[in-house]
Each structure stands twice: as structure tokens, then as C-alpha cells.
Scaffold this motif. Structure first.
Motif, PDB file in Angstrom:
ATOM      1  N   MET A   1       0.849  -1.165   0.000  1.00  0.00           N
ATOM      2  CA  MET A   1       0.000   0.000   0.000  1.00  0.00           C
ATOM      3  C   MET A   1       0.892   1.224   0.000  1.00  0.00           C
ATOM      4  N   ASN A   2       0.705   2.087  -0.929  1.00  0.00           N
ATOM      5  CA  ASN A   2       1.482   3.315  -0.983  1.00  0.00           C
ATOM      6  C   ASN A   2       0.637   4.471  -0.477  1.00  0.00           C
ATOM      7  N   ASP A 103       8.481  -1.182   4.222  1.00  0.00           N
ATOM      8  CA  ASP A 103       7.980  -2.369   4.910  1.00  0.00           C
ATOM      9  C   ASP A 103       8.232  -3.565   4.004  1.00  0.00           C
ATOM     10  N   THR A 104       8.990  -4.554   4.509  1.00  0.00           N
ATOM     11  CA  THR A 104       9.294  -5.743   3.730  1.00  0.00           C
ATOM     12  C   THR A 104       8.636  -6.950   4.375  1.00  0.00           C
ATOM     13  N   SER A 129       8.122  -8.996  -0.533  1.00  0.00           N
ATOM     14  CA  SER A 129       7.718  -7.755  -1.193  1.00  0.00           C
ATOM     15  C   SER A 129       8.050  -6.586  -0.276  1.00  0.00           C
ATOM     16  N   THR A 130       8.406  -5.488  -0.893  1.00  0.00           N
ATOM     17  CA  THR A 130       8.718  -4.272  -0.144  1.00  0.00           C
ATOM     18  C   THR A 130       7.791  -3.163  -0.618  1.00  0.00           C
ATOM     19  N   THR A 131       7.202  -2.500   0.349  1.00  0.00           N
ATOM     20  CA  THR A 131       6.320  -1.370   0.054  1.00  0.00           C
ATOM     21  C   THR A 131       6.956  -0.118   0.623  1.00  0.00           C
ATOM     22  N   PHE A 132       7.043   0.909  -0.175  1.00  0.00           N
ATOM     23  CA  PHE A 132       7.583   2.188   0.262  1.00  0.00           C
ATOM     24  C   PHE A 132       6.424   3.153   0.496  1.00  0.00           C
ATOM     25  N   ASN A 133       6.432   3.781   1.653  1.00  0.00           N
ATOM     26  CA  ASN A 133       5.404   4.756   2.007  1.00  0.00           C
ATOM     27  C   ASN A 133       6.065   6.120   2.168  1.00  0.00           C
TER      28      ASN A 133
END
Length: 193
Positions: A1-2, A103-104, A129-133
Motif C-alpha cells: 500500500m502506498n 515495509d518488507t 515484497s517491499t512497500t515504500f510509504n
């Protein structure tokens, strides 16, 4: 989720978002001249508050001046435009900032430890998976300087700092609370213990 917040048009409201009275992230620091006898000061004037382009609008400047007057009067000082003991000024500093977090999440199996006691290598199967916020905000500071009118020296300074990300519902109430919190330590020795 970005998450991406853009177009924060809150710069004219920096004082409004500066210090949420119930916010644990607000930092107030003070400093003063330890050689100064604050007991000799009785009168003050508020000076040089101006609407700074891109920083504070005139409505908020007026609210800040009114809140400073109220706090100084509540502390026993008398406002005087002719020959005051102290001059009080407020300045704002705003910086646009972006906070980035990652967040990975890993999933799969293999290698290292297995519940039946196998320790060792093996092919790691699975993935991640890695999500960057990103979070855009304004880092705002309100600095209140108190200067001796006689010597022209800074004798006390209070700084309130906070992240600003929204406009408060009641600007006047918010500013009053912010100024009260910053001036809580003035004059030195009278702050709550």
C-alpha cells in the motif's frame, strides 16, 4: 500500500498546526540568560510581528500577538508602549519535509531451522515484497524571543516545534494553547515543577 500526501497548502496555518496541546510529539525548549534578574521586569510590549509571505497570514499574526499579550498579562506583566522593560517577538520557521518508510514482508520456507531439528543450508523458497510509504509534512517552529528593552539583549527564548499535517478546527483556541505551552517556562523559576 502506498501512501502519498501531496499539495499540503497549510503554510499559512503553521501556527495552527505547530503545537497540538495533547500531542506527545510537540517539543518545547527554552533558554535564558542566567545572569538576568527577571524580578526587575514589570512591563512589556509586543513588537515586530508581521505577516511573513509564505509563512503566516495576518489573521494568525494577530492571533499570536493577542495570545502573547494574554499570557504575559496573566503572568503579572503590564503592557506598555512607552518605555517597556521587555520586548516580545515571535518568528516562524517552516521546512517542507518527506518521510519515507519501507515495509518488507517475506514469505516461503527453507534453510536455517526446521521444527524437526535440521539446521543448515538448503534452498530458500518463497519470496518477499517491499512497500515504500511516503509522508509529506511541514516541520514548523514558533520562536518567541524576549529582549531587554534597556540593553537590547535577548534574555529568554522559547521554541515550540512540531510536524504540521492538518488544519485545526478552532485556530484561535489552538494558538492560545500553543503560546501558553511555549511561555510556560517564563520567567525562569516560576514554571511548574
Amino acid at each position: 500500500m502506498n501512501i502519498k500526501r501531496k499539495n499540503l497548502r497549510i503554510i499559512p496555518f503553521f501556527v495552527l498546526g505547530l503545537i497540538f496541546s495533547c500531542s506527545p510529539t510537540v517539543k518545547v525548549t527554552t533558554d535564558y540568560d542566567h545572569a538576568t534578574n527577571f524580578g526587575e521586569y514589570r512591563t512589556f510590549t509586543v513588537y515586530d510581528l508581521k505577516a511573513q509571505e509564505g509563512q503566516v497570514n495576518q489573521l494568525n499574526v494577530d492571533r499570536v500577538a493577542k495570545a502573547i499579550r494574554a499570557e504575559m498579562t496573566a503572568k503579572g506583566f503590564t503592557e506598555s508602549s512607552s518605555n517597556p522593560d521587555l520586548k516580545v517577538n515571535a518568528v516562524s520557521i517552516l521546512k517542507n519535509k518527506t518521510q519515507v518508510t519501507a515495509d518488507t514482508n517475506f514469505y516461503g520456507y527453507g534453510g536455517m531451522y526446521r521444527p524437526y531439528g535440521y539446521w543448515g543450508g538448503g534452498a530458500m523458497m518463497g519470496g518477499g515484497s517491499t512497500t515504500f510509504n511516503t509522508y509529506d509534512y511541514v516541520d514548523g517552529s514558533l520562536i518567541i524571543d524576549i529582549v531587554s528593552a534597556k540593553t537590547g539583549k535577548l534574555v529568554w527564548q522559547g521554541i515550540g516545534n512540531a510536524q504540521i499535517d492538518s488544519k485545526p478546527d478552532n485556530p484561535e483556541e489552538f494558538i492560545n494553547g500553543a503560546i501558553k505551552k511555549i511561555l510556560e517556562g517564563f520567567p525562569p523559576g516560576l514554571a511548574k515543577k
